[in-house]
Design a protein around this motif. Structure first.
Motif, PDB file in Angstrom:
ATOM      1  N   ASP A  57      65.712  72.314  85.309  1.00  0.00           N
ATOM      2  CA  ASP A  57      66.295  73.642  85.515  1.00  0.00           C
ATOM      3  C   ASP A  57      66.354  74.358  84.168  1.00  0.00           C
ATOM      4  N   PRO A  58      66.584  75.678  84.183  1.00  0.00           N
ATOM      5  CA  PRO A  58      66.612  76.426  82.919  1.00  0.00           C
ATOM      6  C   PRO A  58      67.693  75.953  81.954  1.00  0.00           C
ATOM      7  N   GLU A  59      68.839  75.559  82.473  1.00  0.00           N
ATOM      8  CA  GLU A  59      69.931  75.133  81.595  1.00  0.00           C
ATOM      9  C   GLU A  59      69.568  73.864  80.824  1.00  0.00           C
ATOM     10  N   ALA A  60      68.860  72.932  81.453  1.00  0.00           N
ATOM     11  CA  ALA A  60      68.441  71.720  80.743  1.00  0.00           C
ATOM     12  C   ALA A  60      67.521  72.084  79.577  1.00  0.00           C
ATOM     13  N   ALA A  61      66.615  73.024  79.814  1.00  0.00           N
ATOM     14  CA  ALA A  61      65.707  73.464  78.749  1.00  0.00           C
ATOM     15  C   ALA A  61      66.493  74.085  77.598  1.00  0.00           C
ATOM     16  N   ASN A  62      67.450  74.949  77.923  1.00  0.00           N
ATOM     17  CA  ASN A  62      68.240  75.600  76.875  1.00  0.00           C
ATOM     18  C   ASN A  62      69.179  74.629  76.174  1.00  0.00           C
ATOM     19  N   THR A  63      69.633  73.606  76.865  1.00  0.00           N
ATOM     20  CA  THR A  63      70.496  72.608  76.246  1.00  0.00           C
ATOM     21  C   THR A  63      69.758  71.890  75.121  1.00  0.00           C
ATOM     22  N   VAL A  64      68.490  71.581  75.346  1.00  0.00           N
ATOM     23  CA  VAL A  64      67.697  70.945  74.287  1.00  0.00           C
ATOM     24  C   VAL A  64      67.629  71.860  73.076  1.00  0.00           C
ATOM     25  N   HIS A  65      67.306  73.138  73.288  1.00  0.00           N
ATOM     26  CA  HIS A  65      67.251  74.091  72.168  1.00  0.00           C
ATOM     27  C   HIS A  65      68.606  74.161  71.452  1.00  0.00           C
TER      28      HIS A  65
END
Length: 83
Positions: A57-65
């Protein structure tokens, strides 16, 4: 997993070398969140970065960043690859 293109609009010029370092930091953390950053593109003069990421999901991607370097995406788009 869904495929996303995220967009970072930094407002100032950005160097390819700095983005490469941030990408390396993403790669070091991505497995912890079930994310795989695949490619990135940089508009150095325009201060924009585009990341292609396979993520649940988008939040997982942003969490990495966020955890890797703090530069979260301004936009995240669900995309499908064409031929």
């Amino acid at each position: 997993m869904p495929l996303y293109m995220d967009v970072h609009s930094l407002g100032d010029a950005v160097s390819l070398d700095d983005v490469a370092k941030a990408h390396a930091a993403d790669l070091a953390l991505q497995d912890q969140h079930g994310v795989q950053y695949l490619r990135y593109w940089v508009d150095e003069a325009g201060g924009k970065i585009f990341c292609l990421v396979d993520a649940p999901d988008p939040e997982a991607a942003n969490t990495v960043h966020r955890e890797a370097h703090g530069l979260v995406a301004d936009e995240i788009h669900l995309v499908r690859e064409g031929a």
